[in-house]
Every structure is written in C-alpha cells, then in structure tokens.
Design an enzyme around this catalytic site. Sequence first.
Site, short mmCIF file in Angstrom:
data_model
loop_
_atom_site.label_atom_id
_atom_site.label_comp_id
_atom_site.label_asym_id
_atom_site.label_seq_id
_atom_site.Cartn_x
_atom_site.Cartn_y
_atom_site.Cartn_z
N LYS A 152 12.76 84.80 9.21
CA LYS A 152 12.63 85.89 10.16
C LYS A 152 13.87 86.78 10.14
CE LYS A 152 13.31 88.04 13.97
NZ LYS A 152 14.58 88.36 14.59
N ASP A 170 8.56 87.60 14.32
CA ASP A 170 9.15 87.01 15.52
C ASP A 170 8.04 86.65 16.49
OD1 ASP A 170 8.43 89.56 16.53
OD2 ASP A 170 9.79 89.20 18.18
#
Length: 230
Positions: A152, A170
């Site tokens: 991420k 996310d």
Amino acid sequence: MNADVEFRGPVEKVKDTLTIDRILEAHEERRDEIKQRLSEFENVWKDGDDDRLWEEMVFCFFTGGCSAKMGLRSIEAVRPFLGDGTQPEIASALSGVHRYPNARARYVYASRSFLKEHCNLEIRKKLESFDCHLERRDWLVREKGIKGLGYKEASHFLRNIGLKGYAILDKHVLKCLAELKIIDSPKPPNTRSRYLRVEDQLRDLTERTKIDFDEMDLVLWSMKTGQILK
DNA sequence: ACCGCAGGTATCC
DNA sequence: GGATACATGCGGT
C-alpha cells in the site's frame, strides 16, 4: 469578471450507497481538482531531485496508520533532519507531532542508511533501472533495508512522485470495492498475489467506467474521506 | 469530556 | 498466517 467560474463547495463525503452511477457523478464533480493534484504528482517526477523523492518516501513512512494530515505535519517537522539527522533527532522532531515518533524515526534512519549504502540515495536512477512496473514496486516492498513500505505505501509513494498505474489499496478504497461487491471483504490484502488480484479488479472497474486508473483512486478515497490530499 | 479513528508495517510467535 | 507494538491528536457527539 469571472462570471463563468462556477463556485464549487468543498468536497463532501458520500453517504448514500455506493454505486457505479454515484462514482461517475463524483468523478464529474471532482475531476478538475483531481487532475490538478495528479499533475502536481507528475511534476515531482518531471523536475524533483533525489532529495524530493526521498522526502516523498518519508512522507509515506509517516502515513501508515495515521492521518494524511499528521503525515504532512510530520514531514514539516523532520525536514531539517531528512538528509543527515540522527535517529534521536528525528524522533525528537516527531514527538508531539506523530503518534509513533520512535518507530517512525527508526524507519527513516534505517532506510536512509540502506539507500546511502545501496545507491548513494540516487533514488531516481534506482527507480529508472526497472523495466517492469511491478518489479519496481516489488523491490521497494521486499528490500529488507527499506523499512516502512508495504504494497500500500509503496504504491502511495510511486503515485505521489508521479508514476502511474499503482493502486493505493487502503481501507477506504477496499471498503468501496467491497460495497460494490467487487471483492468479498474489505480486509487488506496481505500477500503480493492478493494485492495484485485486487489491483486487477480495480482495473476492471476503471475500464467499465472509463475513468482513468489513477483518477479512480482519488475519486474513491475522496468519496469516503471528503478530501483530496496526498 | 469522551470516544472512535487515522490512506499500515515490522516483528514475533 | 495471525496477533501485537507502535504510544497521539483530531473531529464528531
């Protein structure tokens, strides 16, 4: 005067059920702001030096598990120490600003030490050395000397310096995809193959909607947070 | 005042 | 693979 300039209120959270139509609508509303933000990212890759790229990487160390605003304040606080501050100096600068001052100071110090040794902190040259998009990110994630970048945050970093095609999966974006029944659960993908699978599923959505892949991330994130930041 | 939540990751088992 | 440490300010109620 500027009679043709349409006044637009602040970006707002979308509370209704998430639908494709609502996404298209939000994209239409926020398109200009999103394109502007993306062009700022492109400019980093266009004329940012290695110090700038390093700063963007550190920003991403700071945003894991804390708000984007806290990340922005943190980068301001440590800027004087980015190049050669000691770990205690960085930790002290983060104290009262970031929620994990010691842990994040360790990331910054350890990663900088590694990158100095590995490539003399010539981050641009290092990133350019990869032919393959995925290999570039894989390196950031897998390199044990770099602390603080999982899939991420590595994607976040690459997007923020102007590189395209990396999904920032996310919790907000994952929640969107789950609500759309594109994925079963909003649980973060915890392996490379799972991350890539969800990323492909997001790509399918962008193809169906004809919304640019990098714009889509900011559309979904702003629908959940009411903001268009970094 | 209080309470849930921050664009997660490293590390240990 | 799953739990835990990291250890705090902000915004809504």
